[in-house]
Design a protein around this motif. Sequence first.
Motif, PDB file in Angstrom:
ATOM      1  N   LEU A  53       0.947  -1.018   0.148  1.00  0.00           N
ATOM      2  CA  LEU A  53      -0.212   0.529   0.031  1.00  0.00           C
ATOM      3  C   LEU A  53       1.096   1.480   0.035  1.00  0.00           C
ATOM      4  N   ARG A  54       1.783   1.306   1.056  1.00  0.00           N
ATOM      5  CA  ARG A  54       2.569   2.449   0.594  1.00  0.00           C
ATOM      6  C   ARG A  54       3.573   2.125  -0.178  1.00  0.00           C
ATOM      7  N   TRP A  55       3.751   1.561  -1.159  1.00  0.00           N
ATOM      8  CA  TRP A  55       4.427   1.617  -2.356  1.00  0.00           C
ATOM      9  C   TRP A  55       3.162   2.409  -3.308  1.00  0.00           C
ATOM     10  N   LEU A  56       2.449   1.576  -3.830  1.00  0.00           N
ATOM     11  CA  LEU A  56       1.136   2.502  -4.534  1.00  0.00           C
ATOM     12  C   LEU A  56       1.049   3.953  -4.217  1.00  0.00           C
ATOM     13  N   GLU A  57       0.414   4.449  -2.893  1.00  0.00           N
ATOM     14  CA  GLU A  57       0.938   5.821  -2.735  1.00  0.00           C
ATOM     15  C   GLU A  57       1.872   6.189  -2.892  1.00  0.00           C
ATOM     16  N   ARG A  58       3.174   6.191  -2.922  1.00  0.00           N
ATOM     17  CA  ARG A  58       4.346   6.633  -2.747  1.00  0.00           C
ATOM     18  C   ARG A  58       4.814   6.676  -4.755  1.00  0.00           C
ATOM     19  N   LEU A  59       4.352   5.988  -5.219  1.00  0.00           N
ATOM     20  CA  LEU A  59       4.454   5.933  -6.584  1.00  0.00           C
ATOM     21  C   LEU A  59       2.557   7.088  -7.124  1.00  0.00           C
ATOM     22  N   ASP A  60       1.840   7.398  -6.259  1.00  0.00           N
ATOM     23  CA  ASP A  60       0.881   7.965  -6.190  1.00  0.00           C
ATOM     24  C   ASP A  60       0.053   6.991  -7.765  1.00  0.00           C
ATOM     25  N   GLY A  61      -0.315   5.932  -7.372  1.00  0.00           N
ATOM     26  CA  GLY A  61      -0.896   5.265  -8.652  1.00  0.00           C
ATOM     27  C   GLY A  61      -2.001   6.159  -8.675  1.00  0.00           C
ATOM     28  N   TRP A  62      -2.743   6.831  -6.994  1.00  0.00           N
ATOM     29  CA  TRP A  62      -4.450   6.787  -7.376  1.00  0.00           C
ATOM     30  C   TRP A  62      -4.302   8.314  -8.646  1.00  0.00           C
ATOM     31  N   ARG A  63      -3.654   8.716  -8.515  1.00  0.00           N
ATOM     32  CA  ARG A  63      -3.551   9.720  -9.886  1.00  0.00           C
ATOM     33  C   ARG A  63      -2.798   9.493 -11.748  1.00  0.00           C
ATOM     34  N   LYS A  64      -2.244   9.278 -10.777  1.00  0.00           N
ATOM     35  CA  LYS A  64      -0.695   8.696 -12.250  1.00  0.00           C
ATOM     36  C   LYS A  64      -0.592   6.832 -12.017  1.00  0.00           C
ATOM     37  N   LEU A  93     -10.552   5.316   2.831  1.00  0.00           N
ATOM     38  CA  LEU A  93     -10.483   5.302   2.003  1.00  0.00           C
ATOM     39  C   LEU A  93      -8.909   4.484   1.625  1.00  0.00           C
ATOM     40  N   ARG A  94      -8.014   5.445   2.787  1.00  0.00           N
ATOM     41  CA  ARG A  94      -6.476   4.219   3.075  1.00  0.00           C
ATOM     42  C   ARG A  94      -7.070   3.003   3.579  1.00  0.00           C
ATOM     43  N   GLU A  95      -7.702   2.766   4.295  1.00  0.00           N
ATOM     44  CA  GLU A  95      -7.960   2.053   5.647  1.00  0.00           C
ATOM     45  C   GLU A  95      -8.738   0.475   4.447  1.00  0.00           C
ATOM     46  N   ARG A  96      -9.459   1.051   3.721  1.00  0.00           N
ATOM     47  CA  ARG A  96     -10.322  -0.462   2.373  1.00  0.00           C
ATOM     48  C   ARG A  96      -9.470  -0.475   1.533  1.00  0.00           C
ATOM     49  N   ARG A  97      -8.642   0.119   1.098  1.00  0.00           N
ATOM     50  CA  ARG A  97      -7.584   0.341   0.070  1.00  0.00           C
ATOM     51  C   ARG A  97      -6.730  -0.586   0.337  1.00  0.00           C
ATOM     52  N   GLY A  98      -6.133  -0.395   1.758  1.00  0.00           N
ATOM     53  CA  GLY A  98      -4.951  -1.680   2.343  1.00  0.00           C
ATOM     54  C   GLY A  98      -6.074  -3.081   2.886  1.00  0.00           C
ATOM     55  N   VAL A 142      -5.822  -4.556  -0.255  1.00  0.00           N
ATOM     56  CA  VAL A 142      -4.750  -5.241  -0.887  1.00  0.00           C
ATOM     57  C   VAL A 142      -3.868  -6.464   0.271  1.00  0.00           C
ATOM     58  N   GLU A 143      -4.113  -6.320   0.895  1.00  0.00           N
ATOM     59  CA  GLU A 143      -4.653  -7.579   2.037  1.00  0.00           C
ATOM     60  C   GLU A 143      -5.399  -8.967   1.904  1.00  0.00           C
ATOM     61  N   ALA A 144      -6.525  -8.676   1.698  1.00  0.00           N
ATOM     62  CA  ALA A 144      -7.251  -9.560   1.008  1.00  0.00           C
ATOM     63  C   ALA A 144      -6.843 -10.197  -0.545  1.00  0.00           C
ATOM     64  N   ALA A 145      -6.026  -9.553  -1.586  1.00  0.00           N
ATOM     65  CA  ALA A 145      -5.263  -9.701  -3.249  1.00  0.00           C
ATOM     66  C   ALA A 145      -3.973 -10.660  -2.661  1.00  0.00           C
ATOM     67  N   ALA A 165      -7.324  -4.390  -7.382  1.00  0.00           N
ATOM     68  CA  ALA A 165      -8.330  -4.319  -5.876  1.00  0.00           C
ATOM     69  C   ALA A 165      -8.433  -3.028  -5.457  1.00  0.00           C
ATOM     70  N   ALA A 166      -6.949  -2.575  -5.094  1.00  0.00           N
ATOM     71  CA  ALA A 166      -6.837  -1.462  -4.146  1.00  0.00           C
ATOM     72  C   ALA A 166      -7.591  -0.881  -4.951  1.00  0.00           C
ATOM     73  N   ARG A 167      -7.752  -0.048  -6.708  1.00  0.00           N
ATOM     74  CA  ARG A 167      -8.178   0.597  -7.092  1.00  0.00           C
ATOM     75  C   ARG A 167      -9.909   0.232  -7.172  1.00  0.00           C
ATOM     76  N   GLU A 168     -10.259  -0.611  -7.474  1.00  0.00           N
ATOM     77  CA  GLU A 168     -11.685  -0.987  -7.102  1.00  0.00           C
ATOM     78  C   GLU A 168     -12.405  -0.197  -6.468  1.00  0.00           C
ATOM     79  N   VAL A 169     -11.239   0.045  -4.967  1.00  0.00           N
ATOM     80  CA  VAL A 169     -12.046   0.963  -4.016  1.00  0.00           C
ATOM     81  C   VAL A 169     -13.078   2.036  -4.120  1.00  0.00           C
ATOM     82  N   SER A 170     -13.665   2.559  -4.080  1.00  0.00           N
ATOM     83  CA  SER A 170     -14.644   3.840  -4.451  1.00  0.00           C
ATOM     84  C   SER A 170     -15.356   5.135  -3.561  1.00  0.00           C
ATOM     85  N   PRO A 171     -13.987   5.874  -3.810  1.00  0.00           N
ATOM     86  CA  PRO A 171     -14.534   7.250  -3.070  1.00  0.00           C
ATOM     87  C   PRO A 171     -15.807   7.931  -2.988  1.00  0.00           C
TER      88      PRO A 171
END
Length: 389
Positions: free
Chosen positions: A314-325, A376-381, A384-387, A353-359
Amino acid sequence: MKETNSDPHLAGLNVYRVGGAVRDELLGWPVYDNDWVVVGATPDAMRRRGFKPVGRDFPVFLHPETAEEYALARTERKSGHGYGGFEVHASPDVSLEEDLLRRDLTINAIAQSTEGELTDPFNGQGDIERRVLRHISASFSEDPLRVLRTARFLARYASLGFSIAPETLTLMRQVSHSGELEHLAAERVWVETEKALGEPSPEVYFTTLERCDALNVWWPELAGEALVKGLAAMAKVPDSDMFPLAHWRHAQLVSPLSAEQRDALSERLKLPNAVAQLARHTALTYSLINHSLTNHSLSNQALPSDALEGSSVLRWLERLDGWRKPEQVEGQLALVKVLAPEQVGPLENAWQAAREVSPQALIAEGYQGAALGEALRERRGQAVEAALT
């Protein structure tokens, strides 16, 4: 020799094709651009023929129809430090041979008339046959950029059997020790380096600079074992066109370095933001899949199935700014295929799985403001854990 074709813009001019186009044609290498030198003309005469002046430091003109460059024959005299420290003299009195004399290597000092006749005063054809990069005169050392250019040419032609003449390598080493390299603009250094990173044998560029003691001037972080590790990593680049090949190679080259070393190198070279960012993201990926940049940069061992932790991903996806880019995550997933192919599947699943979490769904549940971001961060986490499991 007079131009004899039907181009009215060139009628009556002494025009020669020079430099890389002639060299590469003789080598059987692809020719993409032509450069021309005009002997015996003046700037006014070129403008009257419809040529557009573009040279800031010396007379260069664009053909009104083809947009190819036509430079007036010129000589140069050293007057200061660095790449731009020259006084240029262009006049109708400058001969073709004088213009060729100011060039760097013999293989780059061959001219071809419009009828195909070659003018080769420094036996560049002989050095092409011998597969040697050789300087024309001692004035080679007046332009420190030639050290980088010669290393780049070797990166291009090493697969053809080329080497640098010992006396030329000695001159390159003298330039490195003279302090002249330090006067180059960082942007010029990166332009040459970026080109070298796109050549068939980019590792030769850096090993050549190391041989002539130039590497420590602009790339001290890559000295010694770091270069060995970096070149080994650079040999493995992802099959992805999301970023230029040269930028991938740079990111891999600096992957063994610490964050502080990468930042220092980026600042010294004034790297474009996109290049520096790709290097940072690549470092994040190394850290994720092995927990240690330094220890894993040359490893081919498979990671254990439980190596990926949900919080780390999750931290990797966040630092890559994956939600915006999202393309930045996709690019790094392509890198994972090279570094740790067994982890691509789990990471792709976690990413999807993380991308499917809907704000919007969380907003509908009543979350807003800071609470929305936390949920949003909790649900994404959780996703990710489930996946991963």
